[in-house]
Design a protein around this motif. Structure first.
Motif: not given
Ligand code: CO8
Length: 256
Positions: A140-146, A148-156, A171-173
Motif C-alpha cells: 500500500g506504500g505508493s497509495q498511502r505515501l501519495a 500523505a505527502v502528495g504526488k511530487a514527493k511520493a513519486m520522487e 514538514r510533508a505531513g
C-alpha cells in the motif's frame, strides 16, 4: 512475547516492539502472523484502549524480508496473494500509533503508514526503495505515501528510492510529531494513554471517520461523519461526557 515481537501491557496501552534485530526488523510471514494475532487480541480486549508499534533505535523495520521474497515467482506471489494478509491489520478498529526511530523502509514505511499516525524520533528515515530491487511497494506504500505527502514527493521517493529524514517527514505531513530519539517510546506510550482514556466508542468513531476521508468524496464523507456523530448521541458515554463537563468533573466511561 512471541518469537518476533515483544508485547507489553502498560495499563490500557499495548506496546509492541518488533524484535528481529539481526534482520533490522524485516517483516517476514512470521512477523505478519504474530502481529495479526497480537492485534486481534488487542482489538478484542476491552481493557486495552490504544496500541503502539515500535522497533529498535536503528530500525523500525528495514522492509519486507527480501530473503523470503527472493526465490518467489509470479505464480507463488499471485496465487498466495502475497502481502494481502496486511489488509487484515488495517481493519483493526482500535487505534494504533507507529513510533518510528531509524529506518522505516519499504514495508517498514508501509507498516508505519498503515497505523493511525506516526510519531517519529529525530533519527527516523522513511523511504520506498523497492525500485532498487526492481519491484514496487506492495503493502500500500505508493497509495498511502501519495495521500500523505502528495504526488511530487511520493513519486520522487518511489522512483529514486530517496529517503526522507524526520524533519522533512514532519514538514510533508507524513508524521504527526518529531521527538528526541531517547524520548520516543515514552512519548508514544503517553500519547497512547491519552487516547486510551477517551470514551471507547468515540475513539472508534473518530478513527473511522478520519479514515473515511481517504476513501470518500467530501459530500459523502461529511454525511458519514454526521451520521456517526448523531449515532453517538444514543450512547451512555455521550450523556456522561456532557454531564461531566457541565458538572466540572472527569467523565467515567462505560463504553456503552
Ligand atoms: N530483508 C531482509 N534482510 C534485511 C533487510 C530486508 N529488507 N534489510 C536488512 N536486512 C538484513 C541484512 O541482510 C543484514 O543481514 P546479514 O547480516 O545477515 O547480512 C542485516 O539486516 C543488517 O543489514 P545491513 O548490514 O545492510 O545494515 P546497514 O546498516 O549496512 O544498512 C540499510 C541498513 C540501509 C537499511 C540496509 O540494510 C538496506 O538497504 N536494507 C534493505 C532496504 C530495502 O530495500 N527495503 C525494501 C524491501 S522490499 C519491501 O519492503 C516491499 C517489497 C514489495 C514487493 C512487492 C511484492 C508483492
Amino acid at each position: 512475547m512471541t518469537e518476533t515481537l515483544i508485547v507489553e501491557r502498560r495499563d490500557a496501552v499495548t506496546l509492541v516492539t518488533l524484535n528481529r534485530p539481526k534482520a533490522l526488523n524485516a517483516l517476514n510471514s512470521q512477523v505478519l502472523a504474530e502481529l495479526l494475532e497480537v492485534t486481534r487480541a488487542y482489538d478484542a480486549d476491552a481493557g486495552q484502549g490504544c496500541m503502539v508499534i515500535t522497533g529498535s533505535e536503528k530500525a523500525f523495520a528495514a522492509g519486507a524480508d527480501i530473503k523470503e521474497m527472493q526465490a518467489q515467482g509470479f505464480a507463488d506471489m499471485y496465487s498466495h496473494d502475497f502481502f494481502a494478509g496486511w489488509d487484515a491489520f488495517t481493519r483493526t478498529r482500535k487505534p494504533i500509533i507507529a513510533a518510528v526511530a531509524g529506518y522505516a523502509l519499504g514495508g517498514g514505511c508501509e507498516l508505519a503508514m498503515m497505523c493511525d499516525f506516526i510519531l517519529a524520533a529525530d533519527t527516523a528515515k522513511f523511504g520506498q526503495p523497492e525500485i532498487k530491487l526492481a519491484v514496487t511497494p506492495g503493502m500500500g506504500g505508493s497509495q498511502r505515501l501519495a495521500h500523505a505527502v502528495g504526488k511530487a514527493k511520493a513519486m520522487e521517493m518511489c522512483l529514486t528510492g530517496r529517503m526522507m529524514d524526520a524533519a522533512e517527514a514532519e514538514r510533508a505531513g507524513l508524521v504527526s510529531r518529531v521527538v528526541p530519539a531517547g524520548e520516543l517510546v515514552e512519548e508514544a506510550v503517553k500519547t497512547a494513554a491519552t487516547v486510551a482514556a477517551m470514551a471507547p466508542l468515540a475513539v472508534k468513531a473518530n478513527k473511522e471517520m478520519v479514515n473515511a476521508a481517504f476513501d470518500m468524496g467530501l459530500t459523502q464523507g461529511v454525511q458519514f461523519e454526521r451520521r456517526l456523530f448523531h449515532a453517538l448521541f444514543g450512547t451512555e458515554d455521550q450523556n456522561e461526557g456532557m454531564a461531566a463537563f457541565v458538572e466540572k468533573r472527569a467523565g467515567k466511561w462505560t463504553g456503552r
